[in-house]
Design an enzyme around this catalytic site. Structure first.
Site, short mmCIF file in Angstrom:
data_model
loop_
_atom_site.label_atom_id
_atom_site.label_comp_id
_atom_site.label_asym_id
_atom_site.label_seq_id
_atom_site.Cartn_x
_atom_site.Cartn_y
_atom_site.Cartn_z
CG LEU A 1 3.97 34.21 -73.32
CD1 LEU A 1 3.47 33.72 -71.86
CD2 LEU A 1 3.87 35.96 -72.95
CB SER B 1 -2.66 30.99 -60.00
OG SER B 1 -3.10 29.70 -59.60
CD GLU C 1 -1.61 25.40 -57.50
OE1 GLU C 1 -0.14 24.95 -57.17
OE2 GLU C 1 -2.50 24.82 -57.13
CE1 TYR D 1 0.57 28.25 -63.75
CE2 TYR D 1 -0.40 27.88 -61.49
CZ TYR D 1 -0.41 28.36 -62.67
OH TYR D 1 -1.66 29.03 -63.07
CB VAL E 1 -7.87 16.60 -61.16
CG1 VAL E 1 -8.64 17.68 -60.34
CG2 VAL E 1 -8.17 15.01 -60.54
NE ARG F 1 -12.86 17.27 -71.23
CZ ARG F 1 -12.49 17.21 -72.34
NH1 ARG F 1 -11.53 18.33 -72.30
NH2 ARG F 1 -12.77 16.70 -73.44
CE LYS F 2 -5.76 11.20 -64.73
NZ LYS F 2 -4.43 11.05 -64.09
N GLY G 1 -4.25 10.71 -58.26
CA GLY G 1 -3.38 11.11 -57.20
C GLY G 1 -4.06 11.05 -56.07
CB ALA H 1 5.32 20.54 -52.50
P1 NAP Z 1 -4.45 26.63 -70.74
O1 NAP Z 1 -5.93 25.98 -71.26
O2 NAP Z 1 -3.40 25.74 -70.45
O3 NAP Z 1 -3.90 27.72 -71.87
C1 NAP Z 1 -2.74 28.17 -71.85
C2 NAP Z 1 -2.36 28.95 -73.16
O4 NAP Z 1 -1.24 29.70 -73.20
C3 NAP Z 1 -2.56 28.25 -74.48
O5 NAP Z 1 -3.23 29.15 -75.45
C4 NAP Z 1 -1.17 28.11 -74.91
O6 NAP Z 1 -0.81 27.95 -76.37
C5 NAP Z 1 -0.45 29.54 -74.24
N1 NAP Z 1 0.83 29.61 -74.33
C6 NAP Z 1 1.63 28.67 -73.51
N2 NAP Z 1 2.92 28.98 -73.64
C7 NAP Z 1 3.03 30.11 -74.39
C8 NAP Z 1 4.10 30.95 -75.01
N3 NAP Z 1 5.41 30.62 -74.76
N4 NAP Z 1 3.98 31.86 -75.80
C9 NAP Z 1 2.39 32.03 -76.17
N5 NAP Z 1 1.66 31.45 -75.77
C10 NAP Z 1 1.81 30.37 -74.91
O7 NAP Z 1 -4.75 27.68 -69.52
P2 NAP Z 1 -6.11 28.49 -68.80
O8 NAP Z 1 -6.96 27.13 -67.98
O9 NAP Z 1 -7.09 28.86 -70.16
O10 NAP Z 1 -5.60 29.45 -67.80
C11 NAP Z 1 -5.45 30.72 -68.50
C12 NAP Z 1 -4.35 31.42 -67.77
O11 NAP Z 1 -5.00 31.65 -66.38
C13 NAP Z 1 -3.04 30.73 -67.39
O12 NAP Z 1 -2.22 31.72 -67.20
C14 NAP Z 1 -3.15 30.14 -66.13
O13 NAP Z 1 -2.16 29.84 -65.53
C15 NAP Z 1 -4.21 31.04 -65.40
N6 NAP Z 1 -4.95 30.29 -64.22
C16 NAP Z 1 -5.78 29.44 -64.70
C17 NAP Z 1 -6.86 28.89 -63.69
C18 NAP Z 1 -7.61 27.84 -64.00
O14 NAP Z 1 -8.26 27.15 -63.05
N7 NAP Z 1 -8.04 27.45 -65.22
C19 NAP Z 1 -6.73 29.64 -62.35
C20 NAP Z 1 -5.72 30.56 -62.23
C21 NAP Z 1 -4.94 31.11 -63.24
P3 NAP Z 1 -0.85 26.64 -77.00
O15 NAP Z 1 -2.33 26.17 -77.22
O16 NAP Z 1 -0.02 26.79 -78.14
O17 NAP Z 1 -0.33 25.78 -75.89
O1 G4F Z 2 -6.59 19.96 -61.76
P1 G4F Z 2 -5.22 20.16 -61.02
O2 G4F Z 2 -4.11 19.55 -61.99
O3 G4F Z 2 -5.30 21.99 -60.93
P2 G4F Z 2 -4.33 22.46 -60.05
O4 G4F Z 2 -2.92 21.85 -59.65
O5 G4F Z 2 -4.99 23.06 -58.89
O6 G4F Z 2 -3.93 23.79 -60.92
C1 G4F Z 2 -5.07 24.45 -61.53
O7 G4F Z 2 -5.51 25.40 -61.03
C2 G4F Z 2 -4.68 26.54 -60.63
C3 G4F Z 2 -5.57 27.50 -59.65
O8 G4F Z 2 -5.37 27.18 -58.30
C4 G4F Z 2 -4.06 27.20 -61.91
F1 G4F Z 2 -3.76 28.35 -61.82
C5 G4F Z 2 -3.40 26.06 -62.69
O9 G4F Z 2 -3.10 26.68 -63.82
C6 G4F Z 2 -4.32 25.07 -62.98
O10 G4F Z 2 -5.30 25.50 -63.96
O11 G4F Z 2 -5.01 19.50 -59.67
C7 G4F Z 2 -5.98 19.70 -58.72
C8 G4F Z 2 -5.66 18.77 -57.61
C9 G4F Z 2 -4.22 18.53 -56.88
O12 G4F Z 2 -4.16 18.78 -55.72
C10 G4F Z 2 -3.91 17.24 -57.39
O13 G4F Z 2 -2.70 16.68 -56.71
O14 G4F Z 2 -6.01 17.35 -57.84
C11 G4F Z 2 -5.05 16.50 -57.57
N1 G4F Z 2 -5.17 15.29 -58.34
C12 G4F Z 2 -5.52 14.11 -57.95
N2 G4F Z 2 -5.09 13.35 -58.89
C13 G4F Z 2 -4.89 15.05 -59.68
C14 G4F Z 2 -4.83 13.98 -59.94
N3 G4F Z 2 -4.46 16.36 -60.70
C15 G4F Z 2 -4.17 16.02 -61.69
N4 G4F Z 2 -3.85 16.84 -62.70
N5 G4F Z 2 -4.39 14.58 -62.39
C16 G4F Z 2 -4.79 13.39 -61.41
O15 G4F Z 2 -4.86 12.19 -61.52
#
Ligand code: NAP
Ligand code: G4F
Length: 325
Positions: free
Chosen positions: A59, A126, A128, A150, A190, A192-193, A212, A281
């Site tokens: 990208l 997103s 977010e 982000y 969070v 999967r963790k 957190g 934040a």
């Molecule tokens: P993810 O598991 O973190 O996957 C991100 C992907 O982007 C990976 O394949 C990563 O490749 C690739 N990538 C990162 N930087 C890159 C670069 N510079 N050039 C090429 N590839 C790059 O994310 P996801 O959960 O599948 O989410 C997919 C998309 O939806 C993301 O844009 C995320 O922000 C958005 N989104 C996710 C959620 C959610 O809840 N999952 C919600 C709303 C929006 P590597 O394997 O090499 O790291």
């Molecule tokens: O699982 P999170 O890290 O997801 P977050 O920040 O909501 O973002 C994910 O969803 C977005 C869609 O709204 C995507 F766009 C983004 O790419 C990503 O997939 O955290 C969820 C919540 C947060 O409020 C965080 O403060 O969980 C709270 N949390 C509490 N303890 C934690 C933890 N989050 C993480 N990652 N780790 C903790 O230990």
């Protein structure tokens, strides 16, 4: 008729893996963009790798994107690649802006230069972007108030997608997806963790789980359901933007309680709050209204919150089976 051609950026991520499998089932020829790394990160697509066409590009590199579009000649482009972890965006705000924000413009420019208006484009926006929410539930008309670098970068990516649709007539859609999870979710998020920790504690592989903000609320759905909504957006007569959500919110605390229940443990005996894991934040609550996606796309989530928790914990229990302490 020849098979339609799809290009997925971020094919090695959670959504990329589910989408690639879904599109293969629909009869697509599927191309995936991967970035060069000293070790391959293809675990999530290992079972379909021989059916995919993988290409190196990044990208950050405009010419690599132009070449990619030229070589693959896709009918549909799904732009899923991004720096997607919110805490990292506070540590690396500039890089996040480059990948997650400007990366969208680079992709759209490559399409404009090489592919004209024929290519259909999906942008992974997103929830977010809603951040400090202005109303509940959030719809396509709710104003954005992002709370992290982000979220700000995604807001830029969202509006540049709308702008290229309005300026150049590109069939560009933006899916405003709320949190969606699965056994393929990255271990730092969070849900999967928690699922992994519950399974590991059950197997005697760890004792404690540090979290957190337990009060944060999210509208959590299943990734397998959400990739179908992405595809449906690109099958419509007109490009548009859609919220994709379940319409129900739950706290991190509730997720932990259900996950530990699933393995017969009391979460309060294992979870420890670590102030270091609080964000500069945070987004305290998110809950989406997917009414438009239901009406126009006929899309509905299939997996409930308790089913999602069980699905994730069971997968991690299976992975921990036989692991050494
Ligand atoms: P993810 O598991 O973190 O996957 C991100 C992907 O982007 C990976 O394949 C990563 O490749 C690739 N990538 C990162 N930087 C890159 C670069 N510079 N050039 C090429 N590839 C790059 O994310 P996801 O959960 O599948 O989410 C997919 C998309 O939806 C993301 O844009 C995320 O922000 C958005 N989104 C996710 C959620 C959610 O809840 N999952 C919600 C709303 C929006 P590597 O394997 O090499 O790291
Ligand atoms: O699982 P999170 O890290 O997801 P977050 O920040 O909501 O973002 C994910 O969803 C977005 C869609 O709204 C995507 F766009 C983004 O790419 C990503 O997939 O955290 C969820 C919540 C947060 O409020 C965080 O403060 O969980 C709270 N949390 C509490 N303890 C934690 C933890 N989050 C993480 N990652 N780790 C903790 O230990």
């Amino acid at each position: 008729m020849a098979n339609p051609i799809a290009l997925i950026t971020g094919v090695t991520g959670q959504d990329g893996a589910y989408l690639a499998k879904f599109l293969l089932e629909q009869g697509y020829q599927v191309h995936g963009m991967v970035r060069r790394s000293s070790t391959e990160s293809f675990e999530r697509i290992a079972d379909v790798r021989d059916q995919l066409h993988l290409h190196q590009a990044d990208l950050l590199d405009q010419l690599s994107l132009v070449r990619l579009i030229d070589e693959t000649q896709p009918n549909e482009v799904y732009n899923l690649a991004a720096q997607s972890f919110v805490p990292t965006s506070f540590e690396q705000p500039l890089l996040t802006g480059e990948f997650t924000g400007l990366g969208v413009t680079r992709m759209l420019e490559a399409i404009r230069q090489v592919g004209g208006n024929g290519i259909r484009f999906y942008q992974a926006s997103s929830s977010e972007m809603f951040g400090s929410v202005r109303e509940e539930p959030q719809t396509e008309a709710t104003p954005f108030w992002p709370r992290s670098p982000y979220g700000v970068a995604k807001t830029y990516g969202h509006w540049i997608t709308v702008n290229y649709r309005e300026s150049y007539g590109i069939f560009a859609c933006s899916g405003i997806l709320f949190n969606h999870e699965s056994p393929l979710r990255g271990k730092e998020f969070v849900t999967r963790k928690i699922a992994l920790a519950a399974a590991r504690i059950k197997h005697g592989l760890q004792d404690e789980l540090q979290l957190g903000n337990l009060d944060a609320q999210r509208d959590w759905g299943f990734a397998g359901d959400y990739v179908k909504a992405m595809w449906l957006m690109l099958q419509q007569d007109e490009p548009d933007d859609y919220v994709v959500a379940t319409g129900r919110k739950h706290s991190v605390r509730e997720f932990a309680e259900l996950a530990f229940d699933r393995v017969g443990l009391d979460w309060t005996k294992h979870v420890v709050v670590d102030a270091e894991l609080y964000r500069p934040a945070d987004v305290h609550t998110l809950c989406g209204d997917a009414g438009k996606a239901q009406r126009v796309l006929g899309w509905r989530p299939q997996v409930s919150f308790p089913e999602l928790v069980a699905l994730m914990v069971d997968a991690d229990l299976a992975r921990c089976q036989g692991a050494q302490p």
